[in-house]
Design a protein around this motif. Structure first.
Motif, mmCIF file in Angstrom:
data_model
loop_
_atom_site.group_PDB
_atom_site.id
_atom_site.type_symbol
_atom_site.label_atom_id
_atom_site.label_comp_id
_atom_site.label_asym_id
_atom_site.label_seq_id
_atom_site.Cartn_x
_atom_site.Cartn_y
_atom_site.Cartn_z
ATOM 1 N N TRP A 39 0.819 -1.201 0.000
ATOM 2 C CA TRP A 39 0.000 0.000 0.000
ATOM 3 C C TRP A 39 0.857 1.257 0.000
ATOM 4 O O TRP A 39 0.498 2.263 -0.587
ATOM 5 N N MET A 40 2.014 1.194 0.687
ATOM 6 C CA MET A 40 2.827 2.402 0.824
ATOM 7 C C MET A 40 3.427 2.841 -0.506
ATOM 8 O O MET A 40 3.475 4.035 -0.806
ATOM 9 N N TRP A 41 3.898 1.892 -1.323
ATOM 10 C CA TRP A 41 4.565 2.274 -2.574
ATOM 11 C C TRP A 41 3.604 3.022 -3.487
ATOM 12 O O TRP A 41 3.997 3.982 -4.159
ATOM 13 N N GLY A 42 2.350 2.606 -3.500
ATOM 14 C CA GLY A 42 1.352 3.313 -4.299
ATOM 15 C C GLY A 42 1.155 4.743 -3.829
ATOM 16 O O GLY A 42 1.036 5.666 -4.638
ATOM 17 N N ARG A 43 1.136 4.944 -2.526
ATOM 18 C CA ARG A 43 0.971 6.303 -1.983
ATOM 19 C C ARG A 43 2.191 7.175 -2.286
ATOM 20 O O ARG A 43 2.053 8.356 -2.597
ATOM 21 N N LEU A 44 3.378 6.586 -2.173
ATOM 22 C CA LEU A 44 4.586 7.354 -2.492
ATOM 23 C C LEU A 44 4.613 7.730 -3.965
ATOM 24 O O LEU A 44 4.944 8.868 -4.317
ATOM 25 N N ALA A 45 4.272 6.794 -4.833
ATOM 26 C CA ALA A 45 4.226 7.089 -6.268
ATOM 27 C C ALA A 45 3.220 8.202 -6.551
ATOM 28 O O ALA A 45 3.500 9.133 -7.315
ATOM 29 N N GLU A 46 2.049 8.117 -5.917
ATOM 30 C CA GLU A 46 1.012 9.133 -6.113
ATOM 31 C C GLU A 46 1.510 10.505 -5.692
ATOM 32 O O GLU A 46 1.228 11.500 -6.358
ATOM 33 N N TRP A 47 2.261 10.596 -4.604
ATOM 34 C CA TRP A 47 2.777 11.880 -4.122
ATOM 35 C C TRP A 47 3.619 12.558 -5.198
ATOM 36 O O TRP A 47 3.594 13.762 -5.362
ATOM 37 N N PHE A 48 4.378 11.741 -5.941
ATOM 38 C CA PHE A 48 5.229 12.268 -7.011
ATOM 39 C C PHE A 48 4.503 12.355 -8.350
ATOM 40 O O PHE A 48 5.097 12.712 -9.362
ATOM 41 N N GLY A 49 3.208 11.987 -8.373
ATOM 42 C CA GLY A 49 2.465 12.025 -9.614
ATOM 43 C C GLY A 49 2.839 10.896 -10.559
ATOM 44 O O GLY A 49 2.744 11.048 -11.778
ATOM 45 N N LEU A 50 3.269 9.768 -10.011
ATOM 46 C CA LEU A 50 3.688 8.622 -10.813
ATOM 47 C C LEU A 50 2.712 7.470 -10.664
ATOM 48 O O LEU A 50 1.996 7.367 -9.668
ATOM 49 N N GLU A 51 2.735 6.585 -11.620
ATOM 50 C CA GLU A 51 1.964 5.352 -11.545
ATOM 51 C C GLU A 51 2.899 4.276 -10.991
ATOM 52 O O GLU A 51 3.974 4.052 -11.545
ATOM 53 N N PRO A 52 2.522 3.615 -9.894
ATOM 54 C CA PRO A 52 3.423 2.589 -9.358
ATOM 55 C C PRO A 52 3.526 1.391 -10.303
ATOM 56 O O PRO A 52 2.553 1.045 -10.976
ATOM 57 N N ALA A 53 4.701 0.806 -10.364
ATOM 58 C CA ALA A 53 4.888 -0.394 -11.183
ATOM 59 C C ALA A 53 4.131 -1.546 -10.538
ATOM 60 O O ALA A 53 4.124 -1.681 -9.321
ATOM 61 N N PRO A 54 3.495 -2.361 -11.344
ATOM 62 C CA PRO A 54 2.789 -3.513 -10.762
ATOM 63 C C PRO A 54 3.784 -4.532 -10.214
ATOM 64 O O PRO A 54 4.919 -4.610 -10.685
ATOM 65 N N PHE A 55 3.363 -5.274 -9.222
ATOM 66 C CA PHE A 55 4.203 -6.310 -8.635
ATOM 67 C C PHE A 55 3.662 -7.665 -9.050
ATOM 68 O O PHE A 55 2.527 -7.997 -8.755
ATOM 69 N N ASP A 56 4.500 -8.442 -9.738
ATOM 70 C CA ASP A 56 4.059 -9.748 -10.230
ATOM 71 C C ASP A 56 4.388 -10.885 -9.269
ATOM 72 O O ASP A 56 4.164 -12.053 -9.573
ATOM 73 N N GLY A 57 4.932 -10.534 -8.113
ATOM 74 C CA GLY A 57 5.234 -11.545 -7.108
ATOM 75 C C GLY A 57 6.635 -12.097 -7.170
ATOM 76 O O GLY A 57 7.043 -12.849 -6.291
ATOM 77 N N SER A 58 7.406 -11.734 -8.179
ATOM 78 C CA SER A 58 8.774 -12.258 -8.262
ATOM 79 C C SER A 58 9.770 -11.243 -7.716
ATOM 80 O O SER A 58 9.584 -10.033 -7.843
ATOM 81 N N ALA A 59 10.828 -11.767 -7.117
ATOM 82 C CA ALA A 59 11.857 -10.914 -6.527
ATOM 83 C C ALA A 59 12.669 -10.229 -7.623
ATOM 84 O O ALA A 59 12.974 -10.826 -8.658
ATOM 85 N N LEU A 60 13.018 -8.987 -7.388
ATOM 86 C CA LEU A 60 13.849 -8.215 -8.301
ATOM 87 C C LEU A 60 14.883 -7.481 -7.447
ATOM 88 O O LEU A 60 14.725 -6.311 -7.135
ATOM 89 N N PRO A 61 15.939 -8.198 -7.031
ATOM 90 C CA PRO A 61 16.897 -7.632 -6.082
ATOM 91 C C PRO A 61 17.531 -6.323 -6.576
ATOM 92 O O PRO A 61 17.961 -6.222 -7.728
#
Length: 104
Positions: free
Chosen positions: A1-23
């Motif tokens: 939930w937090m990443w979406g709010r942070l992206a919104e603050w900057f006027g960005l669309e958050p990247a979707p999370f497909d469940g796989s790790a991306l170190p």
């Protein structure tokens, strides 16, 4: 939930999370020379990315395969009653940095 709010603050669309790790360590492995060029071009104080960021540490904090649940009850019983929601802490910091023109 937090990443979406942070992206919104900057006027960005958050990247979707497909469940796989991306170190982050893997994503940043070739970034040191790029950062050095940016630092030199902009006259920044620290050209060594390794002294500014530790992607392995971020991966350890944010890349856990389990949900982390914490409880502040004991701390509050011991007198640590001040509280600020995590997203508000970020928004306050971003607003301060924007006011100082450190972020767009």
């Amino acid at each position: 939930w937090m990443w979406g709010r942070l992206a919104e603050w900057f006027g960005l669309e958050p990247a979707p999370f497909d469940g796989s790790a991306l170190p982050l360590e893997e994503q940043m492995k070739a970034d040191a020379p790029i950062w050095r060029r940016i630092a030199e071009r902009e006259g920044l104080a620290e050209p060594d990315l390794g002294r500014l960021a530790s992607p392995w540490h971020t991966d350890a904090d944010l890349g856990r395969p389990i949900e982390v649940v914490t409880d502040m009850s004991k701390s509050r019983r011991l007198g640590f009653t001040a509280y600020q929601p995590t997203d508000d802490a970020f928004f306050d910091l971003f607003a301060e940095l924007r006011a100082d023109r450190l972020i767009p």
